[in-house]
Design a protein around this motif. Structure first.
Motif, PDB file in Angstrom:
ATOM      1  N   PRO A 168      -2.609 -37.795  93.919  1.00  0.00           N
ATOM      2  CA  PRO A 168      -1.661 -38.073  93.216  1.00  0.00           C
ATOM      3  C   PRO A 168      -1.097 -39.510  93.274  1.00  0.00           C
ATOM      4  O   PRO A 168      -0.409 -40.109  92.477  1.00  0.00           O
ATOM      5  CB  PRO A 168      -0.671 -37.036  93.686  1.00  0.00           C
ATOM      6  N   GLY A 169      -1.547 -40.241  94.412  1.00  0.00           N
ATOM      7  CA  GLY A 169      -1.014 -41.502  94.450  1.00  0.00           C
ATOM      8  C   GLY A 169      -1.669 -42.572  93.751  1.00  0.00           C
ATOM      9  O   GLY A 169      -1.243 -43.669  93.383  1.00  0.00           O
ATOM     10  N   TYR A 170      -2.838 -42.097  92.866  1.00  0.00           N
ATOM     11  CA  TYR A 170      -3.325 -42.835  92.026  1.00  0.00           C
ATOM     12  C   TYR A 170      -2.621 -43.031  90.702  1.00  0.00           C
ATOM     13  O   TYR A 170      -2.799 -43.971  90.073  1.00  0.00           O
ATOM     14  CB  TYR A 170      -4.857 -42.549  91.860  1.00  0.00           C
ATOM     15  N   LEU A 171      -1.543 -42.340  90.571  1.00  0.00           N
ATOM     16  CA  LEU A 171      -0.756 -42.248  89.325  1.00  0.00           C
ATOM     17  C   LEU A 171      -0.153 -43.669  89.310  1.00  0.00           C
ATOM     18  O   LEU A 171      -0.094 -44.011  88.029  1.00  0.00           O
ATOM     19  CB  LEU A 171       0.272 -41.124  89.652  1.00  0.00           C
ATOM     20  N   THR A 172       0.149 -44.294  90.246  1.00  0.00           N
ATOM     21  CA  THR A 172       0.884 -45.637  90.205  1.00  0.00           C
ATOM     22  C   THR A 172      -0.196 -46.735  89.641  1.00  0.00           C
ATOM     23  O   THR A 172       0.252 -47.589  88.845  1.00  0.00           O
ATOM     24  CB  THR A 172       1.290 -46.064  91.552  1.00  0.00           C
ATOM     25  N   ILE A 173      -1.173 -46.399  90.118  1.00  0.00           N
ATOM     26  CA  ILE A 173      -2.263 -47.365  89.622  1.00  0.00           C
ATOM     27  C   ILE A 173      -2.743 -47.428  88.131  1.00  0.00           C
ATOM     28  O   ILE A 173      -2.634 -48.201  87.341  1.00  0.00           O
ATOM     29  CB  ILE A 173      -3.785 -47.189  90.276  1.00  0.00           C
ATOM     30  N   ILE A 174      -2.658 -46.332  87.453  1.00  0.00           N
ATOM     31  CA  ILE A 174      -2.809 -45.912  86.189  1.00  0.00           C
ATOM     32  C   ILE A 174      -1.694 -46.211  85.319  1.00  0.00           C
ATOM     33  O   ILE A 174      -1.734 -47.033  84.330  1.00  0.00           O
ATOM     34  CB  ILE A 174      -3.289 -44.525  85.832  1.00  0.00           C
ATOM     35  N   LEU A 175      -0.592 -45.987  85.871  1.00  0.00           N
ATOM     36  CA  LEU A 175       0.758 -46.181  85.213  1.00  0.00           C
ATOM     37  C   LEU A 175       1.000 -47.900  85.012  1.00  0.00           C
ATOM     38  O   LEU A 175       1.301 -48.342  83.832  1.00  0.00           O
ATOM     39  CB  LEU A 175       1.947 -45.560  85.941  1.00  0.00           C
ATOM     40  N   LEU A 176       0.916 -48.342  85.885  1.00  0.00           N
ATOM     41  CA  LEU A 176       0.845 -49.823  85.955  1.00  0.00           C
ATOM     42  C   LEU A 176       0.050 -50.651  85.042  1.00  0.00           C
ATOM     43  O   LEU A 176       0.034 -51.361  84.363  1.00  0.00           O
ATOM     44  CB  LEU A 176       0.875 -50.509  87.460  1.00  0.00           C
ATOM     45  N   THR A 177      -1.316 -50.001  85.075  1.00  0.00           N
ATOM     46  CA  THR A 177      -2.374 -50.462  84.158  1.00  0.00           C
ATOM     47  C   THR A 177      -1.965 -50.377  82.632  1.00  0.00           C
ATOM     48  O   THR A 177      -2.242 -51.209  81.721  1.00  0.00           O
ATOM     49  CB  THR A 177      -3.573 -49.720  84.549  1.00  0.00           C
ATOM     50  N   ARG A 178      -1.004 -49.160  82.392  1.00  0.00           N
ATOM     51  CA  ARG A 178      -0.767 -48.761  81.088  1.00  0.00           C
ATOM     52  C   ARG A 178       0.492 -49.655  80.494  1.00  0.00           C
ATOM     53  O   ARG A 178       0.595 -50.213  79.221  1.00  0.00           O
ATOM     54  CB  ARG A 178      -0.203 -47.434  80.904  1.00  0.00           C
ATOM     55  N   VAL A 179       1.536 -50.141  81.538  1.00  0.00           N
ATOM     56  CA  VAL A 179       2.791 -50.937  81.018  1.00  0.00           C
ATOM     57  C   VAL A 179       2.509 -52.331  81.329  1.00  0.00           C
ATOM     58  O   VAL A 179       3.253 -52.997  80.625  1.00  0.00           O
ATOM     59  CB  VAL A 179       3.928 -50.264  81.647  1.00  0.00           C
ATOM     60  N   ILE A 180       1.560 -52.920  82.009  1.00  0.00           N
ATOM     61  CA  ILE A 180       1.437 -54.454  82.453  1.00  0.00           C
ATOM     62  C   ILE A 180       0.625 -54.893  81.241  1.00  0.00           C
ATOM     63  O   ILE A 180      -0.443 -54.609  80.768  1.00  0.00           O
ATOM     64  CB  ILE A 180       0.958 -54.852  83.734  1.00  0.00           C
ATOM     65  N   THR A 181       1.223 -55.798  80.045  1.00  0.00           N
ATOM     66  CA  THR A 181       0.555 -56.282  78.997  1.00  0.00           C
ATOM     67  C   THR A 181      -0.113 -57.525  78.994  1.00  0.00           C
ATOM     68  O   THR A 181      -0.715 -57.758  78.393  1.00  0.00           O
ATOM     69  CB  THR A 181       1.666 -56.199  77.978  1.00  0.00           C
ATOM     70  N   LYS A 182       0.330 -58.277  80.225  1.00  0.00           N
ATOM     71  CA  LYS A 182      -0.085 -59.723  80.282  1.00  0.00           C
ATOM     72  C   LYS A 182       0.070 -60.053  81.814  1.00  0.00           C
ATOM     73  O   LYS A 182       1.068 -59.715  82.522  1.00  0.00           O
ATOM     74  CB  LYS A 182       0.694 -60.541  79.514  1.00  0.00           C
ATOM     75  N   LEU A 183      -1.068 -60.673  82.331  1.00  0.00           N
ATOM     76  CA  LEU A 183      -0.851 -61.224  83.691  1.00  0.00           C
ATOM     77  C   LEU A 183      -1.847 -62.487  83.747  1.00  0.00           C
ATOM     78  O   LEU A 183      -3.086 -62.319  83.591  1.00  0.00           O
ATOM     79  CB  LEU A 183      -1.561 -60.082  85.077  1.00  0.00           C
ATOM     80  N   GLY A 184      -1.065 -63.514  83.882  1.00  0.00           N
ATOM     81  CA  GLY A 184      -1.968 -64.805  83.883  1.00  0.00           C
ATOM     82  C   GLY A 184      -2.649 -65.044  82.516  1.00  0.00           C
ATOM     83  O   GLY A 184      -2.094 -64.764  81.514  1.00  0.00           O
ATOM     84  N   ASP A 185      -3.731 -65.333  82.789  1.00  0.00           N
ATOM     85  CA  ASP A 185      -4.738 -65.670  81.721  1.00  0.00           C
ATOM     86  C   ASP A 185      -5.726 -64.563  81.560  1.00  0.00           C
ATOM     87  O   ASP A 185      -6.658 -64.868  80.876  1.00  0.00           O
ATOM     88  CB  ASP A 185      -5.717 -66.956  82.000  1.00  0.00           C
ATOM     89  N   LEU A 186      -5.582 -63.398  82.253  1.00  0.00           N
ATOM     90  CA  LEU A 186      -6.408 -62.218  82.216  1.00  0.00           C
ATOM     91  C   LEU A 186      -6.396 -61.714  80.685  1.00  0.00           C
ATOM     92  O   LEU A 186      -5.672 -61.773  80.129  1.00  0.00           O
ATOM     93  CB  LEU A 186      -5.999 -61.214  83.042  1.00  0.00           C
ATOM     94  N   ARG A 187      -8.134 -61.514  80.331  1.00  0.00           N
ATOM     95  CA  ARG A 187      -7.957 -60.796  79.019  1.00  0.00           C
ATOM     96  C   ARG A 187      -7.358 -59.462  79.003  1.00  0.00           C
ATOM     97  O   ARG A 187      -6.856 -58.953  77.902  1.00  0.00           O
ATOM     98  CB  ARG A 187      -9.392 -60.870  78.673  1.00  0.00           C
ATOM     99  N   ALA A 188      -7.645 -58.648  80.145  1.00  0.00           N
ATOM    100  CA  ALA A 188      -7.144 -57.263  80.229  1.00  0.00           C
ATOM    101  C   ALA A 188      -6.904 -56.903  81.601  1.00  0.00           C
ATOM    102  O   ALA A 188      -7.408 -57.440  82.426  1.00  0.00           O
ATOM    103  CB  ALA A 188      -8.492 -56.308  79.543  1.00  0.00           C
ATOM    104  N   ILE A 189      -5.734 -55.851  81.760  1.00  0.00           N
ATOM    105  CA  ILE A 189      -5.564 -55.384  82.846  1.00  0.00           C
ATOM    106  C   ILE A 189      -5.895 -53.974  82.846  1.00  0.00           C
ATOM    107  O   ILE A 189      -5.376 -53.195  82.302  1.00  0.00           O
ATOM    108  CB  ILE A 189      -3.961 -55.447  82.957  1.00  0.00           C
TER     109      ILE A 189
END
Length: 125
Positions: free
Chosen positions: A49-70
């Motif tokens: 269940p702790g992995y929920l945080t990882i997936i949730l943040l992956t869904r809501v972070i739309t941009k991080l620096g110059d990365l093409r995808a999060i």
């Protein structure tokens, strides 16, 4: 005035990609019901269940620096200080602010604010 759905952030440490580039500035959008519900079907969340945080943040972070995808690999490789920051930032932008009413005590005339929650007490109904 437009409704704000995206919020900029600066990571305290920053994400270092495979080429050594540091990414600190990003954008997080408001979460939807689907963002919180759909990850529950993911087998990684069901096993941990702790992995929920990882997936949730992956869904809501739309941009991080110059990365093409999060994706989950990006969030998994973040420093713990940055992960904690993002969890707090997620709560900060997504939690509804409780409305307050300014009032005065009829006996002592002390002025104060009272939280008004339209949800509180509904579980008794």
């Amino acid at each position: 005035m437009a409704f704000k759905t995206e919020y900029e952030f600066d990571l305290p440490r920053g994400y270092v990609d495979d080429s050594g580039t540091l990414h600190k500035r990003g954008i997080m959008r408001l979460a939807t019901a689907a963002d919180e519900i759909l990850p529950m079907r993911d087998q990684r969340v069901q096993q941990n269940p702790g992995y929920l945080t990882i997936i949730l943040l992956t869904r809501v972070i739309t941009k991080l620096g110059d990365l093409r995808a999060i994706d989950t690999r990006v969030v998994e490789k973040m420093f713990t200080a940055d992960l904690a920051f993002l969890q707090n930032f997620y709560r900060e932008i997504n939690e509804m602010e409780v409305p307050k009413i300014h009032t005065i005590c009829p006996k002592c005339e002390h002025e104060f604010d009272v939280d008004v929650s339209f949800i509180a007490g509904m579980e008794e109904a």
